[in-house]
Design a protein around this motif. Structure first.
Motif, PDB file in Angstrom:
ATOM      1  N   GLU A  69     -15.768 -41.783 -34.617  1.00 56.81           N
ATOM      2  CA  GLU A  69     -16.993 -41.077 -35.023  1.00 56.81           C
ATOM      3  C   GLU A  69     -16.669 -39.620 -35.352  1.00 56.81           C
ATOM      4  O   GLU A  69     -17.059 -39.074 -36.378  1.00 56.81           O
ATOM      5  CB  GLU A  69     -17.994 -41.140 -33.853  1.00 56.81           C
ATOM      6  CG  GLU A  69     -19.368 -40.571 -34.164  1.00 56.81           C
ATOM      7  CD  GLU A  69     -20.261 -41.606 -34.863  1.00 56.81           C
ATOM      8  OE1 GLU A  69     -20.406 -42.708 -34.308  1.00 56.81           O
ATOM      9  OE2 GLU A  69     -20.773 -41.284 -35.954  1.00 56.81           O
ATOM     10  N   ARG A  93     -14.035 -46.025 -30.579  1.00 52.65           N
ATOM     11  CA  ARG A  93     -15.273 -45.903 -31.345  1.00 52.65           C
ATOM     12  C   ARG A  93     -15.802 -44.464 -31.420  1.00 52.65           C
ATOM     13  O   ARG A  93     -15.979 -43.929 -32.525  1.00 52.65           O
ATOM     14  CB  ARG A  93     -16.279 -46.895 -30.762  1.00 52.65           C
ATOM     15  CG  ARG A  93     -17.722 -46.768 -31.117  1.00 52.65           C
ATOM     16  CD  ARG A  93     -18.032 -47.248 -32.501  1.00 52.65           C
ATOM     17  NE  ARG A  93     -19.443 -47.001 -32.792  1.00 52.65           N
ATOM     18  CZ  ARG A  93     -20.001 -45.792 -32.923  1.00 52.65           C
ATOM     19  NH1 ARG A  93     -19.281 -44.702 -32.782  1.00 52.65           N
ATOM     20  NH2 ARG A  93     -21.275 -45.683 -33.202  1.00 52.65           N
ATOM     21  N   GLY A 138     -21.207 -43.961 -45.497  1.00 51.39           N
ATOM     22  CA  GLY A 138     -22.241 -44.264 -44.516  1.00 51.39           C
ATOM     23  C   GLY A 138     -22.870 -45.631 -44.754  1.00 51.39           C
ATOM     24  O   GLY A 138     -23.850 -45.988 -44.107  1.00 51.39           O
ATOM     25  N   THR A 139     -22.325 -46.400 -45.672  1.00 52.43           N
ATOM     26  CA  THR A 139     -22.870 -47.739 -45.922  1.00 52.43           C
ATOM     27  C   THR A 139     -22.321 -48.761 -44.921  1.00 52.43           C
ATOM     28  O   THR A 139     -22.797 -49.884 -44.854  1.00 52.43           O
ATOM     29  CB  THR A 139     -22.550 -48.192 -47.353  1.00 52.43           C
ATOM     30  OG1 THR A 139     -21.153 -48.005 -47.601  1.00 52.43           O
ATOM     31  CG2 THR A 139     -23.341 -47.374 -48.366  1.00 52.43           C
ATOM     32  N   LEU A 140     -21.306 -48.353 -44.171  1.00 50.36           N
ATOM     33  CA  LEU A 140     -20.805 -49.219 -43.094  1.00 50.36           C
ATOM     34  C   LEU A 140     -20.815 -48.400 -41.807  1.00 50.36           C
ATOM     35  O   LEU A 140     -20.334 -47.260 -41.795  1.00 50.36           O
ATOM     36  CB  LEU A 140     -19.375 -49.694 -43.414  1.00 50.36           C
ATOM     37  CG  LEU A 140     -18.648 -50.461 -42.307  1.00 50.36           C
ATOM     38  CD1 LEU A 140     -19.324 -51.808 -42.019  1.00 50.36           C
ATOM     39  CD2 LEU A 140     -17.173 -50.693 -42.682  1.00 50.36           C
ATOM     40  N   ALA A 141     -21.387 -48.987 -40.734  1.00 46.15           N
ATOM     41  CA  ALA A 141     -21.419 -48.281 -39.449  1.00 46.15           C
ATOM     42  C   ALA A 141     -20.173 -48.627 -38.645  1.00 46.15           C
ATOM     43  O   ALA A 141     -19.632 -49.732 -38.762  1.00 46.15           O
ATOM     44  CB  ALA A 141     -22.670 -48.668 -38.681  1.00 46.15           C
ATOM     45  N   LEU A 142     -19.731 -47.679 -37.823  1.00 43.85           N
ATOM     46  CA  LEU A 142     -18.529 -47.911 -37.019  1.00 43.85           C
ATOM     47  C   LEU A 142     -18.691 -49.097 -36.086  1.00 43.85           C
ATOM     48  O   LEU A 142     -17.727 -49.801 -35.786  1.00 43.85           O
ATOM     49  CB  LEU A 142     -18.177 -46.652 -36.221  1.00 43.85           C
ATOM     50  CG  LEU A 142     -17.473 -45.568 -37.049  1.00 43.85           C
ATOM     51  CD1 LEU A 142     -17.410 -44.264 -36.284  1.00 43.85           C
ATOM     52  CD2 LEU A 142     -16.072 -46.030 -37.451  1.00 43.85           C
ATOM     53  N   ASP A 143     -19.946 -49.338 -35.634  1.00 47.05           N
ATOM     54  CA  ASP A 143     -20.183 -50.501 -34.778  1.00 47.05           C
ATOM     55  C   ASP A 143     -19.877 -51.803 -35.506  1.00 47.05           C
ATOM     56  O   ASP A 143     -19.509 -52.796 -34.887  1.00 47.05           O
ATOM     57  CB  ASP A 143     -21.650 -50.518 -34.317  1.00 47.05           C
ATOM     58  CG  ASP A 143     -21.882 -49.494 -33.220  1.00 47.05           C
ATOM     59  OD1 ASP A 143     -20.892 -49.111 -32.557  1.00 47.05           O
ATOM     60  OD2 ASP A 143     -23.037 -49.063 -33.058  1.00 47.05           O
ATOM     61  N   ASP A 144     -20.056 -51.780 -36.812  1.00 44.52           N
ATOM     62  CA  ASP A 144     -19.864 -53.018 -37.585  1.00 44.52           C
ATOM     63  C   ASP A 144     -18.456 -53.140 -38.172  1.00 44.52           C
ATOM     64  O   ASP A 144     -18.135 -54.135 -38.828  1.00 44.52           O
ATOM     65  CB  ASP A 144     -20.882 -53.067 -38.734  1.00 44.52           C
ATOM     66  CG  ASP A 144     -22.314 -53.005 -38.212  1.00 44.52           C
ATOM     67  OD1 ASP A 144     -22.541 -53.522 -37.090  1.00 44.52           O
ATOM     68  OD2 ASP A 144     -23.184 -52.437 -38.903  1.00 44.52           O
ATOM     69  N   LEU A 172     -17.197 -46.417 -44.936  1.00 38.71           N
ATOM     70  CA  LEU A 172     -17.419 -45.576 -43.752  1.00 38.71           C
ATOM     71  C   LEU A 172     -17.811 -44.167 -44.166  1.00 38.71           C
ATOM     72  O   LEU A 172     -18.751 -43.577 -43.637  1.00 38.71           O
ATOM     73  CB  LEU A 172     -16.151 -45.522 -42.885  1.00 38.71           C
ATOM     74  CG  LEU A 172     -15.781 -46.787 -42.100  1.00 38.71           C
ATOM     75  CD1 LEU A 172     -14.406 -46.620 -41.453  1.00 38.71           C
ATOM     76  CD2 LEU A 172     -16.831 -47.110 -41.027  1.00 38.71           C
ATOM     77  N   ASP A 190     -16.488 -37.589 -38.875  1.00 35.56           N
ATOM     78  CA  ASP A 190     -17.169 -36.311 -39.067  1.00 35.56           C
ATOM     79  C   ASP A 190     -16.195 -35.254 -39.606  1.00 35.56           C
ATOM     80  O   ASP A 190     -16.500 -34.544 -40.567  1.00 35.56           O
ATOM     81  CB  ASP A 190     -17.783 -35.863 -37.721  1.00 35.56           C
ATOM     82  CG  ASP A 190     -18.511 -34.540 -37.854  1.00 35.56           C
ATOM     83  OD1 ASP A 190     -19.387 -34.437 -38.736  1.00 35.56           O
ATOM     84  OD2 ASP A 190     -18.195 -33.602 -37.085  1.00 35.56           O
TER      85      ASP A 190
END
Lengths: 497, 497
Positions: free
Chosen positions: B134, B130, B372-378, B369, B138
């Motif tokens: 990230e 995770r 930014g409309t999907l978070a890595l947590d999700d 991703l 980036d």
């Protein structure tokens, strides 16, 4: 100083890695490359070699070496960094003396000459090669003249392969050797000839290969840091201290080629695999000279691999691999077969006893050519005369005479042959020294154990890599200068046995 | 201008040859290198790549391109030199925009991430990856931001692999495709499933290999300009237009892997072997995009190699190679077995019908991703949800879910997946075009004759190499833009048959 030293090492590492990359391309070319890859491959290898050369002869290399000179001297002769700086400086001084233009011309002429030779040899056509050789001789002299102050014009050329050796001393050593070998050969030939027909049976390649690989593995060749593939001409090549490969070839109807080629190249390879790992990607990560390199291939191939104690142990295993071919052959018959002495015309097929006579003929003739005391018109006849006087036979044609070896026809005359006989001389010298330290070695070989011999060679010969020149190494290992006595004693003991 | 052009070509040739040399080292690493060679090999390949990159981004390249710009425009779009200058300029503009520091960080992070992934995947451990992801995200955004003015942040990343393609159009095309594929799959799954047990028998490697090589030779893969070796993961690699190699792997208890891998890689290789030989060692001597490349591997593997006409001809031969395994299996059973549709969790094992659903899931998720409309947590949950909705199955663990593919874990998120489905779409498009020109092609395939198809592909797709972008090529070949219709028609025709 540490920063400068790191800079030097980084620079040298790139040079080594470019040359190593070129070596990978060369290995692939000889083993697996499809025919269509040839044109690009030549171009790619030439590029890598050029980039390596350019990086090495860059004045920045020279400045770093200058800056590090005093530091190196302060470290003393046995220090690794001092050895590295010393070796790099010698290589650098040599490299910058040869104008790039001459190198390029030499390389181009070499390629043309080689191409012409492949056809001229087949056609037994010395006349075509005569003007090519004239040019080669001229280039060779010009190359030598890049190093003014030599005692003999061959000295700089000999120095490329066997650093520190000089024509006058090699010639004296060889003259002494020849004076003993020629009568010794006559004496041996008075004995009844060995029957080597057992070697000329059908030996399937797979079994030859498996047996050879089993043997070299036991000798100490590390397959985790190397591998064996098939090529037309066997060779050893190194891409790093962790990847030292060998190649071999097999004749399905002759046992004497593949097995001994495998051991020969494994000898070269064990030398490079045994170099101190901390020398990785430095100019020390190589064998120190053609002669010392050949001493290791010949030591394992001949001194060990053609010895009676070796076969006392391995012959039963060989028989069990080839029961139909060797089941009815006595150990003594086999041993005599693989050591049969028989004067022949071709150097690469020569037995252990006559091999040096072939080499010394070439060495003496190339010195005479360089000196101008022998004319190219007289070369074929001079070749025949020396074969007649030394080996008692001579080739009527030039194909198996003066045209037989590639060396003179690939660009330079001088310096390429002495290493073969130097190697034989040193193989016996080093082996005697190992036995002085460990008299149990022959008995161990008789049990298929090579650890003591391999360990002694690794510590004394392999580990220093190119840190000491051949002469320095001989002096360190034996306490004295190079001498032919152990080699002659070895040959006498073996062939008058 | 000719002198400048020669200068440019010389410079580009060196860049190509350095990259080609690195490719030889990579091939050797994957095929024959002993374990001990690994540390030096990584260093050597990195050096060659760096030297190639440095030479290419040298301002001298830019000056030559500037000087030649007007000349190129005067030559017109179809001229080879104009194409070369155009392609070199695009590559150059892209290369100089990425700061070497970012490239170095990306490469270092990629290596760390890859290393962590090999362990995290085995341990089903998304939590560890995770924070790595990230960072990857980036870096991916920073890489995209080297190309300001994009419409979508994924555009520059897509452009690296599929030059000229943009997120908005690919997304629209994929949405349309998905809208058709999902119901089509449901429809197909209502039919009784194929019995593919005949593929899971014992198939000795040597015969698999011989059969596969016979097939690709007949298809048009030239073994004089290539060869096949074994590796863990099959790939194609090119060292020049005269040396385009493939690798494959074999499963002794499954026929469906080795044979189709061989044909797949041969499809890639025939593309590169078919490039105009005058483009040797220029930026034109490559496939033009990931998608077009994949179109050729999939065309030969699936459109030809899994077709009924193909097996009408070859099945009897396959049976005679494997009489015990296939003697009792009808052609129709075999045909259905190699075309069995069965939703599965793993992309690389997917059948022809479900493969694109796997790809489009990844494409859509990586766009989300980056946006930014999907978070890595999700991400793991989003993955499962899409598998459930599109394929009707979902992996409970992440090992066979979001952790399954190396792409996101080797340094960049974005641009690596669309080519797979682009390839499938284009394979059907190009094949239809070939059939329009030569309706006799299927009948010829039914006689084991591929000359007409291979010839059409060579002239229309292969010969131009990278002279035209994928979109330009599609336009030239079909007279219109990329469309999914032929692909859908092909799938419907085949799987609703």
């Amino acid at each position: 100083m540490n920063k400068k030293l790191d800079e030097l090492k980084n620079r040298l590492r790139e040079v080594e890695d470019l040359n190593n990359a070129s070596a990978v391309l060369g290995w692939d070319q000889a083993t697996y490359m499809p025919p269509g890859g040839a044109p690009a491959r030549g171009r790619q290898m030439a590029l890598l070699s050029r980039l390596a050369h350019e990086r090495f002869i860059d004045p920045a290399t020279g400045r770093l070496l200058d800056d590090l000179q005093a530091h190196a001297e302060s470290l003393g002769p046995d220090d690794d960094d001092a050895g590295l700086i010393r070796k790099a400086r010698r290589d650098y001084e040599k490299s910058i003396r040869v104008p790039p233009q001459l190198l390029a011309e030499l390389s181009e002429h070499g390629a043309l000459s080689y191409q012409a030779w492949t056809e001229a040899r087949a056609a037994n056509d010395y006349a075509t090669m005569r003007p090519m050789l004239e040019k080669t001789l001229d280039y060779s002299r010009r190359l030598a003249d890049c190093f003014p102050g030599y005692d003999h014009i061959a000295d700089p050329l000999i120095d490329f392969a066997d650093e520190g050796m000089k024509a006058v001393s090699v010639r004296a050593l060889f003259a002494e050797l020849r004076a003993q070998l020629v009568p010794l050969l006559r004496q041996i030939l008075e004995q009844p000839p060995a029957d080597d027909s057992c070697l000329y049976r059908t030996y399937p390649e797979d079994q030859q290969r498996a047996f050879g690989e089993m043997v070299i593995k036991q000798m100490g060749y590390d397959f985790n840091r190397g591998r064996q593939d098939k090529t037309h001409h066997p060779f050893m090549t190194s891409f790093s201290l962790g990847d030292v490969r060998i190649t071999t070839r097999f004749q399905p109807d002759y046992l004497g080629d593949g097995l001994f080629s495998t051991i020969h190249e494994a000898g070269h390879a064990m030398y490079e695999q045994g170099i101190d790992m901390s020398y990785e990607a430095t100019p020390l990560a190589h064998g120190t000279s053609a002669g010392v390199h050949e001493s290791q291939s010949r030591l394992w191939e001949n001194v060990v691999g053609r010895s009676r104690v070796f076969w006392n142990y391995y012959y039963a295993q060989l028989q069990s691999v080839f029961p139909d071919q060797l089941g009815d052959v006595e150990l003594d018959t086999f041993y005599r077969a693989i050591n049969k002495v028989q004067p022949s015309l071709i150097r690469t097929d020569a037995d252990q006893m006559t091999y040096d006579l072939h080499v010394m003929i070439r060495f003496d003739l190339e010195l005479a050519l360089l000196e101008g005391t022998l004319a190219l018109d007289d070369l074929p006849e001079a070749w025949r005369a020396r074969y007649q006087s030394d080996l008692g036979i001579a080739s009527e044609d030039d194909r198996d005479g003066v045209l037989q070896d590639v060396h003179w026809f690939a660009g330079v005359i001088g310096g390429a042959f002495q290493g073969y006989t130097m190697g034989n001389i040193m193989s016996a010298l080093f082996y005697r020294q190992a036995l002085t330290a460990h008299p149990e070695i022959p008995a161990q070989i008789g049990r298929g154990e090579f650890g003591t011999l391999h360990g002694w060679l690794r510590e004394n010969i392999y580990r220093p890599g190119a840190k000491y020149t051949a002469n320095e190494l001989v002096e360190r290992v034996t306490g004295g200068p190079l001498t032919i006595e152990p080699y002659l004693a070895y040959l006498r003991g073996k062939f008058l046995d």
